[in-house]
Design a protein around this motif. Sequence first.
Motif, PDB file in Angstrom:
ATOM      1  N   THR A 188       0.846  -1.200   0.000  1.00 53.67           N
ATOM      2  CA  THR A 188       0.000   0.000   0.000  1.00 53.67           C
ATOM      3  C   THR A 188       0.877   1.244   0.000  1.00 53.67           C
ATOM      4  N   ALA A 189       0.523   2.184  -0.860  1.00 57.93           N
ATOM      5  CA  ALA A 189       1.261   3.448  -0.909  1.00 57.93           C
ATOM      6  C   ALA A 189       1.158   4.160   0.428  1.00 57.93           C
ATOM      7  N   GLY A 190       2.275   4.689   0.899  1.00 56.25           N
ATOM      8  CA  GLY A 190       2.305   5.375   2.170  1.00 56.25           C
ATOM      9  C   GLY A 190       2.545   4.474   3.356  1.00 56.25           C
ATOM     10  N   VAL A 191       2.474   3.158   3.119  1.00 56.61           N
ATOM     11  CA  VAL A 191       2.727   2.192   4.188  1.00 56.61           C
ATOM     12  C   VAL A 191       3.994   1.399   3.888  1.00 56.61           C
ATOM     13  N   GLU A 192       3.970   0.654   2.756  1.00 54.78           N
ATOM     14  CA  GLU A 192       5.148  -0.125   2.381  1.00 54.78           C
ATOM     15  C   GLU A 192       6.040   0.604   1.382  1.00 54.78           C
ATOM     16  N   TYR A 193       5.480   1.556   0.669  1.00 47.74           N
ATOM     17  CA  TYR A 193       6.291   2.319  -0.282  1.00 47.74           C
ATOM     18  C   TYR A 193       5.718   3.714  -0.408  1.00 47.74           C
ATOM     19  N   GLU A 194       6.518   4.617  -0.991  1.00 48.32           N
ATOM     20  CA  GLU A 194       6.028   5.971  -1.233  1.00 48.32           C
ATOM     21  C   GLU A 194       6.429   6.427  -2.630  1.00 48.32           C
TER      22      GLU A 194
END
Length: 779
Positions: A257-263
């Motif tokens: 999920t964007a913002g959790v595992e990657y940005e």
Amino acid sequence: MGRLEQLRDPSSWRRAFVLVRRFRQEPGTANLRRFDPLVEAVRRERAALPGLGEEALLERARSAATADLADDGDLVGLLAVASEVARRRLGLEPFGVQLSAAVSMLRERVVDMATGEGKTLVGFLVAAGLAATGRRVHVLSANDYLAGRDARAGAPLFAAFGLSCAAVVDGMDHAARHAAYRSDVVYATVHQVGFDLLRDRQRPADAQRLVPELDAAVIDEIDAVLLDDAMVPLVLAGDAEPRPEGAPLAGVVAAMTAGVEYEVDGEGRNVSLLEAGIRALEEHFGVDDLYAEDQVGLLTAAHVALHAQALVHRDVHYIVADGQVRLINDARGRVADRQRWPDGLHAAIERKEGIAVTAQAEVLDQMLVETVARGYRVVTGMSGTALEASERLAEDLHLRTGTIPTNRPGIRVDERDRLYLTAERRDAAAAGRVQAAHEAGQPVLIGTASVADSERFAGLLAARGVAAVVLNAKNDAAEAEIIARAGEHGAVTVSTQMAGRGVDIRLGPRAAEAGGLLVLGLGRYDSARLDHQLRGRAGRQGDPGRSVFYTSLDDDVVTEHLIIGLDPRSVDPDGRINDKRFRQVYEHAQRVAEGKLLQLHRTTRRYHTATDQHRRLVLTTREALLADPAALEDYLTRIWPAGSDEPRRWTRPARRSLAVEVALYHLDRAWARHLNLLAELREGIHLRVLGRQDPLEEFNLIATDDFRTLAHEAAAATRDTLAAASEDAATLADLGLRRPSSTWTYMVADNPFGSEADRFFEFIGRALRGDRPPAISYT
């Protein structure tokens, strides 16, 4: 509408622009007025030819073989005859501006010629002039359709000069291609020529060369070929061993999920793993440290899968059709035939879409489109937007560009951009403008940036009761039919950039009285040159017309390149910005975008410079083995110790051909291994920046070190194979060697995620401002 809201003669500002650039001694421009006396001489000589009998005219045409294009008199005589032949055989009588363009191109200038001014006939005249005086001419067209159409249309003119003409297009077998390339004038795309050159460079000893030595190129839409497509690598591939399945990695990344595992960064061009994402990968694959040296392969694959998931978007960067991922050419808005991203990224997108992963390819050879163009002894060309590309054409290929005036005064009205706070308000205002024009009977062409944008805006129009025809990469086969009707009374066409090249939009009955074609752009492109292509669809040959761009601060050209930390001082209730500063900011964003494109162009060339030099060395050896009998003996003498009898054994007439095949096989295998190493290196080389290394410098060091071993590798393999060969071995198969059972060609879309330079300058910018948000900053 006041003077500041419109520019009435679009050709006048362009001519003034050229004069200013020449006065300032800017590179790339040329004064084509110096050829006016030659044009007048052609017109005077041509005036006496209509009364000439057919046989006498043909005799004069075929005597052109002795002409010297550097001689003014010979050039005038040849063009006068060609003009009369065009009138009789094609029903086309050249205007003065077309003669001016032909003279300039035959003197090796590039010409900027507005849309609808008859560039096709100019191409016929130039190709006939070059071929009639003994040159082998390739007319490089924008696509296969235009190549076939123009070859058929120009054949009667070429035949009058005793010249043959053919087109090289997809679907032709080796024999048909071989025959076509032997014609005096060949119409093809630069991709077709490039792919056939690659095939030639892999040919065995008993195969005929497809493409004769490159001589003269006449390039239609020259800026599209030499700028937009210049850095596209053309690839010849063969079947390869299957690689390990990447589905498990794709599954892990898809669940992130964007913002959790990657940005994803602010401009949507770069993505990075966060701590939670790193832990998820380490736990799933049972590794202690994803960034350990022995895990670089997994780390690279994870970044590629993450890019595919987060940054590459369906109906923007690609479409899915017939169970295949098909890339979209950003500059043209159409499907990029036979184009794919590097294997790892392409496969990751196929897994993301849940479709079959295409066969893994082994790169046998590759080269840039620009490398193909540089292979011609003479290059000239034309385009409706060559002027804006003049400096680049001068820098890259030492070509000088001049502008040709229109045959009739241009009366198209180019309105000032209408800038809005948001894309939503921009689209609402644009849809209202289209609705009003449609109700008045004025035909409208709307230019959009992507397939998704074209379909979304067509939906907005439908909600207002306006039925629009959509032209994009999903229905590009219908392009000619759709464009043929785009100038009809009340027609509304929503298109990607694909409607900007190679076709005329003619006004239908009553359309001129309604104001002519209205071209409306939704946001600007990264290059002003592409905007001018879109504008050029309106106002052809003195027709009435109008153009306007509706823009917003949400447009990609702004959000991907600038961060604006201030608010406009004057905004209308409908969201339109009246602050002059913000119009300047928007224009500045586009210049930044153009600068980044130029930097990417130069960086890509630097990545390929060493490879091109190495390829020339390999090809020199290869061609010598194919053509020079003494080369084989010299090669074998060098790979065996002095005094060995083996060179004499393998240069006997009965054994020579097999020895050549073996040497070529191992040379080709060593070169393919080298290229595949470089392809894999490119996919992960950007990670070197994490260790404070320069990716380009590291790439070139590795490439050069590996190339040093290539000749020794090929020589040793040749020696071992021949030493172990039995006396009755007659083919490569008898020696246990196998060339790829199938080969195919494709183009590689280079890194779509920006350059390391972008990230470096962003880091420096943050450091200099101490993380304080500036009024305007760069991304």
